[in-house]
Design a protein around this motif. Structure first.
Motif, PDB file in Angstrom:
ATOM      1  N   VAL A  81     -19.143  -0.700  -3.965  1.00  0.00           N
ATOM      2  CA  VAL A  81     -18.116  -0.596  -4.999  1.00  0.00           C
ATOM      3  C   VAL A  81     -16.866  -0.053  -4.321  1.00  0.00           C
ATOM      4  CG1 VAL A  81     -17.474   0.389  -7.230  1.00  0.00           C
ATOM      5  CG2 VAL A  81     -19.880  -0.125  -6.734  1.00  0.00           C
ATOM      6  N   PRO A  82     -15.889  -0.917  -4.023  1.00  0.00           N
ATOM      7  CA  PRO A  82     -14.752  -0.494  -3.207  1.00  0.00           C
ATOM      8  C   PRO A  82     -13.757   0.361  -3.973  1.00  0.00           C
ATOM      9  CG  PRO A  82     -14.461  -2.752  -3.924  1.00  0.00           C
ATOM     10  CD  PRO A  82     -15.827  -2.341  -4.390  1.00  0.00           C
ATOM     11  N   GLN A  83     -12.976   1.080  -3.215  1.00  0.00           N
ATOM     12  CA  GLN A  83     -11.861   1.823  -3.798  1.00  0.00           C
ATOM     13  C   GLN A  83     -10.907   0.825  -4.452  1.00  0.00           C
ATOM     14  OE1 GLN A  83      -9.552   3.957  -0.896  1.00  0.00           O
ATOM     15  NE2 GLN A  83      -8.825   5.456  -2.373  1.00  0.00           N
ATOM     16  N   GLY A  84     -10.465   1.129  -5.664  1.00  0.00           N
ATOM     17  CA  GLY A  84      -9.598   0.199  -6.371  1.00  0.00           C
ATOM     18  C   GLY A  84     -10.338  -0.791  -7.235  1.00  0.00           C
ATOM     19  N   ARG A  85     -11.680  -0.766  -7.169  1.00  0.00           N
ATOM     20  CA  ARG A  85     -12.569  -1.491  -8.083  1.00  0.00           C
ATOM     21  C   ARG A  85     -12.661  -2.979  -7.799  1.00  0.00           C
ATOM     22  NH1 ARG A  85     -10.203   2.816 -10.859  1.00  0.00           N
ATOM     23  NH2 ARG A  85      -8.352   1.720 -11.535  1.00  0.00           N
ATOM     24  N   GLU A  86     -11.518  -3.660  -7.622  1.00  0.00           N
ATOM     25  CA  GLU A  86     -11.500  -5.085  -7.263  1.00  0.00           C
ATOM     26  C   GLU A  86     -12.293  -5.971  -8.225  1.00  0.00           C
ATOM     27  OE1 GLU A  86     -12.330  -5.809  -3.149  1.00  0.00           O
ATOM     28  OE2 GLU A  86     -10.904  -4.293  -2.457  1.00  0.00           O
ATOM     29  N   ILE A  87     -12.150  -5.686  -9.510  1.00  0.00           N
ATOM     30  CA  ILE A  87     -12.712  -6.608 -10.497  1.00  0.00           C
ATOM     31  C   ILE A  87     -11.768  -7.818 -10.613  1.00  0.00           C
ATOM     32  CG2 ILE A  87     -13.899  -4.771 -11.760  1.00  0.00           C
ATOM     33  CD1 ILE A  87     -11.269  -5.857 -13.750  1.00  0.00           C
ATOM     34  N   PHE A  88     -12.251  -8.877 -11.220  1.00  0.00           N
ATOM     35  CA  PHE A  88     -11.443 -10.088 -11.396  1.00  0.00           C
ATOM     36  C   PHE A  88     -10.737  -9.999 -12.749  1.00  0.00           C
ATOM     37  CE2 PHE A  88     -14.914 -11.253  -8.559  1.00  0.00           C
ATOM     38  CZ  PHE A  88     -14.200 -11.819  -7.498  1.00  0.00           C
ATOM     39  N   PRO A  89      -9.413  -9.823 -12.766  1.00  0.00           N
ATOM     40  CA  PRO A  89      -8.712  -9.514 -14.011  1.00  0.00           C
ATOM     41  C   PRO A  89      -8.723 -10.636 -15.036  1.00  0.00           C
ATOM     42  CG  PRO A  89      -7.135  -9.869 -12.238  1.00  0.00           C
ATOM     43  CD  PRO A  89      -8.495  -9.808 -11.600  1.00  0.00           C
ATOM     44  N   PHE A  90      -8.817 -11.892 -14.583  1.00  0.00           N
ATOM     45  CA  PHE A  90      -8.756 -13.011 -15.521  1.00  0.00           C
ATOM     46  C   PHE A  90     -10.137 -13.519 -15.932  1.00  0.00           C
ATOM     47  CE2 PHE A  90      -4.649 -13.212 -13.247  1.00  0.00           C
ATOM     48  CZ  PHE A  90      -3.826 -12.961 -14.330  1.00  0.00           C
ATOM     49  N   LEU A  91     -11.185 -12.924 -15.372  1.00  0.00           N
ATOM     50  CA  LEU A  91     -12.539 -13.235 -15.804  1.00  0.00           C
ATOM     51  C   LEU A  91     -12.966 -12.239 -16.877  1.00  0.00           C
ATOM     52  CD1 LEU A  91     -14.444 -13.995 -12.467  1.00  0.00           C
ATOM     53  CD2 LEU A  91     -13.207 -15.573 -13.967  1.00  0.00           C
ATOM     54  N   THR A  92     -13.840 -12.668 -17.764  1.00  0.00           N
ATOM     55  CA  THR A  92     -14.360 -11.755 -18.777  1.00  0.00           C
ATOM     56  C   THR A  92     -15.313 -10.753 -18.131  1.00  0.00           C
ATOM     57  OG1 THR A  92     -16.298 -13.115 -19.276  1.00  0.00           O
ATOM     58  CG2 THR A  92     -14.255 -13.600 -20.505  1.00  0.00           C
ATOM     59  N   VAL A  93     -15.646  -9.731 -18.897  1.00  0.00           N
ATOM     60  CA  VAL A  93     -16.629  -8.751 -18.427  1.00  0.00           C
ATOM     61  C   VAL A  93     -17.936  -9.455 -18.063  1.00  0.00           C
ATOM     62  CG1 VAL A  93     -18.093  -6.822 -19.176  1.00  0.00           C
ATOM     63  CG2 VAL A  93     -15.625  -6.779 -19.622  1.00  0.00           C
ATOM     64  N   GLN A  94     -18.383 -10.375 -18.928  1.00  0.00           N
ATOM     65  CA  GLN A  94     -19.608 -11.127 -18.654  1.00  0.00           C
ATOM     66  C   GLN A  94     -19.493 -11.888 -17.333  1.00  0.00           C
ATOM     67  OE1 GLN A  94     -22.522 -11.435 -20.757  1.00  0.00           O
ATOM     68  NE2 GLN A  94     -23.392 -12.438 -18.953  1.00  0.00           N
ATOM     69  N   GLU A  95     -18.381 -12.555 -17.130  1.00  0.00           N
ATOM     70  CA  GLU A  95     -18.197 -13.343 -15.911  1.00  0.00           C
ATOM     71  C   GLU A  95     -18.103 -12.446 -14.683  1.00  0.00           C
ATOM     72  OE1 GLU A  95     -15.849 -17.130 -17.970  1.00  0.00           O
ATOM     73  OE2 GLU A  95     -14.733 -15.374 -17.277  1.00  0.00           O
ATOM     74  N   ASN A  96     -17.444 -11.288 -14.826  1.00  0.00           N
ATOM     75  CA  ASN A  96     -17.395 -10.340 -13.712  1.00  0.00           C
ATOM     76  C   ASN A  96     -18.796  -9.883 -13.328  1.00  0.00           C
ATOM     77  OD1 ASN A  96     -14.723  -9.030 -12.513  1.00  0.00           O
ATOM     78  ND2 ASN A  96     -14.243  -9.678 -14.618  1.00  0.00           N
ATOM     79  N   LEU A  97     -19.613  -9.579 -14.311  1.00  0.00           N
ATOM     80  CA  LEU A  97     -20.985  -9.169 -14.020  1.00  0.00           C
ATOM     81  C   LEU A  97     -21.753 -10.285 -13.317  1.00  0.00           C
ATOM     82  CD1 LEU A  97     -21.875  -7.335 -17.363  1.00  0.00           C
ATOM     83  CD2 LEU A  97     -21.446  -6.270 -15.144  1.00  0.00           C
ATOM     84  N   GLU A  98     -21.514 -11.508 -13.747  1.00  0.00           N
ATOM     85  CA  GLU A  98     -22.258 -12.639 -13.185  1.00  0.00           C
ATOM     86  C   GLU A  98     -21.851 -12.965 -11.754  1.00  0.00           C
ATOM     87  OE1 GLU A  98     -21.713 -15.715 -16.072  1.00  0.00           O
ATOM     88  OE2 GLU A  98     -23.192 -14.854 -17.466  1.00  0.00           O
ATOM     89  N   THR A  99     -20.711 -12.452 -11.292  1.00  0.00           N
ATOM     90  CA  THR A  99     -20.370 -12.660  -9.877  1.00  0.00           C
ATOM     91  C   THR A  99     -21.371 -11.949  -8.979  1.00  0.00           C
ATOM     92  OG1 THR A  99     -18.846 -10.764  -9.781  1.00  0.00           O
ATOM     93  CG2 THR A  99     -17.906 -12.908 -10.389  1.00  0.00           C
ATOM     94  N   GLY A 100     -22.086 -10.976  -9.518  1.00  0.00           N
ATOM     95  CA  GLY A 100     -23.132 -10.309  -8.747  1.00  0.00           C
ATOM     96  C   GLY A 100     -24.347 -11.174  -8.494  1.00  0.00           C
ATOM     97  N   PHE A 101     -24.428 -12.320  -9.155  1.00  0.00           N
ATOM     98  CA  PHE A 101     -25.584 -13.208  -8.991  1.00  0.00           C
ATOM     99  C   PHE A 101     -25.603 -13.898  -7.617  1.00  0.00           C
ATOM    100  CE2 PHE A 101     -25.891 -14.303 -13.841  1.00  0.00           C
ATOM    101  CZ  PHE A 101     -26.268 -13.003 -14.094  1.00  0.00           C
ATOM    102  N   ALA A 102     -24.459 -13.937  -6.945  1.00  0.00           N
ATOM    103  CA  ALA A 102     -24.326 -14.765  -5.742  1.00  0.00           C
ATOM    104  C   ALA A 102     -25.368 -14.458  -4.674  1.00  0.00           C
ATOM    105  CB  ALA A 102     -22.926 -14.616  -5.160  1.00  0.00           C
TER     106      ALA A 102
END
Length: 231
Positions: A81-102
């Motif tokens: 979990v990097p400093q600054g969080r680096e979430i994807f601002p234009f993806l939904t919360v659900q889609e952000n969570l699903e990026t962990g599936f990779a």
């Protein structure tokens, strides 16, 4: 679980880490502390594979790691979990969570219920864009996304930075609950002294890219540690 010995790291011709040793065990929080610019984030980048280390040894769960990629280390159970969080601002919360599936096999590509037990606000915001969340909510999302990967080793870089006090308290409780499970090692880089001191089982203080002070919570006096991390 994790053992790094004599790790060095360079950015071009500049040496950032100079012989760092660190151990992280399951069921424990290892805190990496020090002033700005001493190499704390660089150490996490080396451990996570997001920046290659120059020398030293790295063992994960008894396996010697030789300059593995970030994706390969994620598959082996390292979550960053990097400093600054680096979430994807234009993806939904659900889609952000699903990026962990990779990094997961297809059969495990679902969000564990525990994620919403730890961060219940995220269930309410599944359809909201990540960029519309507050800083504290984004930090919760970033940690939750890491937990989706079912990590054995969780690396947290400054999770309290810019976060309101009530969210800091919640994140502290989440870290305690994860530690209590006993199946995960946690490495925490943190400038907020009281937060780190209250959570830490082991401490590593860096100065100019090298260890200045190391010890476990039982032998580490608060004032000694505070002096070591002060400018």
């Amino acid at each position: 679980m994790l053992s790094v010995t004599g790790v060095t790291l360079h950015y071009g011709s500049s040496q950032i880490l100079n012989g760092v040793d660190l151990t992280a065990r399951k069921g424990e929080v290892t805190c990496v502390m020090g002033t700005n610019g001493v190499g704390k984030t660089s150490l996490l980048k080396a451990i996570s594979g997001t920046h290659p280390w120059s020398g030293g040894s790295y063992t994960l769960d008894g396996e010697e790691i030789r300059h593995a990629s970030a994706h390969m280390l994620a598959q082996k159970g390292v979550a960053y979990v990097p400093q600054g969080r680096e979430i994807f601002p234009f993806l939904t919360v659900q889609e952000n969570l699903e990026t962990g599936f990779a990094c997961l096999p297809r059969a495990e590509r679902h969000v564990p219920d525990e994620v919403f037990d730890l961060f219940p606000i995220l269930r309410e915001f599944l359809s909201r864009r990540g960029g519309d969340l507050s800083g504290g909510q984004q930090q919760q999302l970033a940690i939750a996304r890491a937990l989706v990967t079912r990590p054995k080793l969780l690396l947290l870089d400054e999770p309290t930075e810019g976060i309101q006090p009530n969210i800091i308290k919640q994140i502290g409780e989440v870290i305690r609950r994860l530690r209590a499970r006993g199946d995960m090692a946690i490495v925490l880089v943190e400038q907020y002294f009281d937060f780190a001191f209250d959570l830490g089982d082991r401490f590593v203080v860096l100065e100019r890219g090298a260890p200045k002070l190391t010890g476990n919570a039982a032998e580490m006096k608060r004032q000694t540690l505070l002096q070591a991390v002060s400018v």
